[in-house]
Scaffold this motif. Structure first.
Motif, PDB file in Angstrom:
ATOM      1  N   LEU A  35       0.851  -1.201   0.000  1.00 19.24           N
ATOM      2  CA  LEU A  35       0.000   0.000   0.000  1.00 19.24           C
ATOM      3  C   LEU A  35       0.894   1.262   0.000  1.00 19.24           C
ATOM      4  N   LYS A  36       1.951   1.237   0.802  1.00 22.05           N
ATOM      5  CA  LYS A  36       2.903   2.374   0.813  1.00 22.05           C
ATOM      6  C   LYS A  36       3.478   2.580  -0.587  1.00 22.05           C
ATOM      7  N   ALA A  37       3.840   1.473  -1.233  1.00 23.27           N
ATOM      8  CA  ALA A  37       4.449   1.563  -2.571  1.00 23.27           C
ATOM      9  C   ALA A  37       3.457   2.165  -3.567  1.00 23.27           C
ATOM     10  N   GLU A  38       2.185   1.783  -3.440  1.00 23.02           N
ATOM     11  CA  GLU A  38       1.158   2.314  -4.359  1.00 23.02           C
ATOM     12  C   GLU A  38       0.984   3.823  -4.153  1.00 23.02           C
ATOM     13  N   ILE A  39       1.008   4.248  -2.891  1.00 22.94           N
ATOM     14  CA  ILE A  39       0.858   5.685  -2.606  1.00 22.94           C
ATOM     15  C   ILE A  39       2.041   6.445  -3.214  1.00 22.94           C
ATOM     16  N   ASN A  40       3.241   5.921  -2.998  1.00 25.35           N
ATOM     17  CA  ASN A  40       4.439   6.586  -3.554  1.00 25.35           C
ATOM     18  C   ASN A  40       4.372   6.657  -5.078  1.00 25.35           C
ATOM     19  N   ARG A  41       3.898   5.559  -5.670  1.00 28.95           N
ATOM     20  CA  ARG A  41       3.804   5.506  -7.142  1.00 28.95           C
ATOM     21  C   ARG A  41       2.811   6.558  -7.648  1.00 28.95           C
ATOM     22  N   ALA A  42       1.683   6.688  -6.941  1.00 29.36           N
ATOM     23  CA  ALA A  42       0.660   7.660  -7.367  1.00 29.36           C
ATOM     24  C   ALA A  42       1.221   9.084  -7.286  1.00 29.36           C
ATOM     25  N   VAL A  43       1.979   9.375  -6.228  1.00 28.07           N
ATOM     26  CA  VAL A  43       2.605  10.710  -6.094  1.00 28.07           C
ATOM     27  C   VAL A  43       3.553  10.941  -7.270  1.00 28.07           C
ATOM     28  N   GLU A  44       4.388   9.920  -7.523  1.00 25.91           N
ATOM     29  CA  GLU A  44       5.369  10.018  -8.626  1.00 25.91           C
ATOM     30  C   GLU A  44       4.683  10.248  -9.968  1.00 25.91           C
ATOM     31  N   LEU A  45       3.583   9.513 -10.194  1.00 18.82           N
ATOM     32  CA  LEU A  45       2.903   9.620 -11.494  1.00 18.82           C
ATOM     33  C   LEU A  45       2.315  11.007 -11.716  1.00 18.82           C
ATOM     34  N   LEU A  46       1.759  11.605 -10.658  1.00 22.02           N
ATOM     35  CA  LEU A  46       1.224  12.974 -10.802  1.00 22.02           C
ATOM     36  C   LEU A  46       2.349  13.930 -11.166  1.00 22.02           C
ATOM     37  N   GLN A  47       3.504  13.740 -10.541  1.00 19.54           N
ATOM     38  CA  GLN A  47       4.657  14.615 -10.844  1.00 19.54           C
ATOM     39  C   GLN A  47       5.146  14.363 -12.266  1.00 19.54           C
ATOM     40  N   GLN A  48       5.235  13.057 -12.628  1.00 24.99           N
ATOM     41  CA  GLN A  48       5.790  12.730 -13.953  1.00 24.99           C
ATOM     42  C   GLN A  48       4.894  13.222 -15.083  1.00 24.99           C
ATOM     43  N   ARG A  49       3.570  13.151 -14.887  1.00 25.63           N
ATOM     44  CA  ARG A  49       2.656  13.641 -15.939  1.00 25.63           C
ATOM     45  C   ARG A  49       2.915  15.125 -16.194  1.00 25.63           C
ATOM     46  N   CYS A  50       3.080  15.856 -15.105  1.00 30.04           N
ATOM     47  CA  CYS A  50       3.338  17.302 -15.220  1.00 30.04           C
ATOM     48  C   CYS A  50       4.678  17.548 -15.913  1.00 30.04           C
ATOM     49  N   LEU A  51       5.710  16.834 -15.486  1.00 33.41           N
ATOM     50  CA  LEU A  51       7.039  17.043 -16.084  1.00 33.41           C
ATOM     51  C   LEU A  51       7.031  16.640 -17.556  1.00 33.41           C
ATOM     52  N   ASP A  55       7.977  18.921 -20.629  1.00 35.13           N
ATOM     53  CA  ASP A  55       9.025  18.529 -21.595  1.00 35.13           C
ATOM     54  C   ASP A  55       8.524  18.575 -23.029  1.00 35.13           C
ATOM     55  N   GLN A  56       7.233  18.256 -23.203  1.00 32.33           N
ATOM     56  CA  GLN A  56       6.665  18.180 -24.549  1.00 32.33           C
ATOM     57  C   GLN A  56       6.170  19.543 -25.048  1.00 32.33           C
ATOM     58  N   SER A  57       6.334  20.561 -24.245  1.00 35.90           N
ATOM     59  CA  SER A  57       5.831  21.895 -24.622  1.00 35.90           C
ATOM     60  C   SER A  57       6.999  22.829 -24.931  1.00 35.90           C
ATOM     61  N   GLU A  99       1.284  27.518 -18.500  1.00 34.57           N
ATOM     62  CA  GLU A  99       0.098  28.329 -18.811  1.00 34.57           C
ATOM     63  C   GLU A  99       0.460  29.496 -19.737  1.00 34.57           C
ATOM     64  N   ALA A 100       1.659  30.043 -19.540  1.00 32.62           N
ATOM     65  CA  ALA A 100       2.094  31.161 -20.408  1.00 32.62           C
ATOM     66  C   ALA A 100       2.120  30.705 -21.869  1.00 32.62           C
ATOM     67  N   GLN A 101       2.604  29.480 -22.110  1.00 28.47           N
ATOM     68  CA  GLN A 101       2.656  28.991 -23.497  1.00 28.47           C
ATOM     69  C   GLN A 101       1.244  28.737 -24.038  1.00 28.47           C
ATOM     70  N   LEU A 102       0.344  28.311 -23.159  1.00 26.43           N
ATOM     71  CA  LEU A 102      -1.051  28.097 -23.590  1.00 26.43           C
ATOM     72  C   LEU A 102      -1.682  29.422 -24.028  1.00 26.43           C
ATOM     73  N   ILE A 103      -1.518  30.465 -23.215  1.00 26.88           N
ATOM     74  CA  ILE A 103      -2.178  31.725 -23.580  1.00 26.88           C
ATOM     75  C   ILE A 103      -1.472  32.395 -24.754  1.00 26.88           C
ATOM     76  N   LYS A 104      -0.181  32.113 -24.898  1.00 30.38           N
ATOM     77  CA  LYS A 104       0.533  32.620 -26.080  1.00 30.38           C
ATOM     78  C   LYS A 104      -0.047  31.963 -27.340  1.00 30.38           C
TER      79      LYS A 104
END
Ligand SMILES: C[S@@+](CC[C@H](N)C(=O)[O-])C[C@H]1O[C@@H](n2cnc3c(N)ncnc32)[C@H](O)[C@@H]1O
Length: 277
Positions: A35-51, A55-57, A99-104
């Protein structure tokens, strides 16, 4: 240079906030390892999606990159203590590069010539939008704090497009009246000032005819750290955002899309400009 605090998009997400709390609790109590590992993974995934999205922008231009870094390095606490700014103007107010790139992009897709910003701070979004304007294009940006406007001006003057940005100092509602008296119209209007003013800014834009035909309104912070849908009261001014969002939803004259970029962005256009059928 001051250490940059974590201001990435996931920090506005209440799921992230609650997962961090769950991770903390899981370390205190007798919690199964998986369960601890799943929580850590979920935190990591939220960060990785953002990064990954970052990276793709498109990266900020050198001038915008410099402005963002300078904003974090600026001694805002001293500015407040010395009375140059009436409150602690935290760099967390800055519209980040995502967000700056989105509004640009929206500014360029709108083929905008005239842009209005309500809430300048150090000029991140103004600069991003100015970069998308033709040579004779203009951003008019409204800021209540002279001390902040001075800092913004010094940053913007170092950019090749800083001369396209005009700053109006004073309460935004007064400045909107002045712009309306001059019969100015804007192709893109970005609302990002005090949240309690949003309802009145929106009403004034339409009552005073400040939005050009085919114009787009972009509104920041409409998810206010999740408060409008979580029912939590994480942010002190989220009631004002709930009132604003409800008003826009009820407004049958506009087409609107709310997108979960950073702290939530509302894109709004007149219905007649969107539904051509
Ligand atoms: C969230 S910040 C704007 C961030 C900015 N758009 C950027 O790109 O970084 C909001 C700004 O609005 C200004 N502000 C607050 N109330 C205002 C008002 N009534 N009229 C004009 N500006 C106001 C604040 O001083 C602050 O600089």
């Amino acid at each position: 240079m001051a250490e940059r605090r974590d201001d990435r998009s996931y920090t506005y997400d209440p799921v992230y906030r609650h997962l961090l709390r769950a991770r903390e609790l899981s370390q205190l109590n007798d919690v199964p390892q998986d369960l601890k590992a799943e929580i850590n993974r979920a935190v990591e995934l939220l960060q990785q999606r953002c990064l990954y999205c970052e990276d793709q922008s498109t990266k900020p231009s050198p001038a915008l990159d410099h402005l963002i870094k300078e904003t974090f390095a600026y001694p805002w606490e001293d500015a407040h203590k010395e009375g140059r700014v009436s409150y602690y103007a935290t760099p967390r107010m800055l519209t980040g590069n995502d967000e700056a790139q989105l509004i640009k992009l929206i500014t360029s897709a709108s083929k905008a010539n005239m842009v209005l910003e309500i809430g300048l701070y150090t000029g991140c979004s103004s600069l991003a939008m100015a970069e998308a304007l033709p040579k004779d294009g203009k951003v008019v940006s409204l800021e209540i704090e002279k001390g902040i406007a001075d800092v913004a001006r010094s940053f913007l003057d170092r950019s090749p497009v800083g001369n396209k940005i005009e700053i109006m100092i004073g309460p935004a509602l007064n400045s909107l009246e002045i712009l309306a008296e001059k019969r100015m119209k804007f192709d893109v209007i970005y609302i990002d000032a005090d949240k309690k003013g949003y309802v009145q800014y929106y009403k004034t834009i339409f009552e005073k005819d400040l939005l050009a035909s085919e114009g787009t309104i972009i509104v920041d912070n409409v998810l206010k750290s999740g408060d409008p849908y979580s029912g939590e009261k994480y942010e002190s001014n989220s009631d004002a955002i709930v009132e604003f969002n409800d008003m826009v939803l009820r407004d049958k004259n506009v087409h609107k899309v709310m997108i979960p970029v950073r702290d939530g962005v509302y894109l709004i256009r007149r219905m007649e400009d969107t539904d051509k059928a």
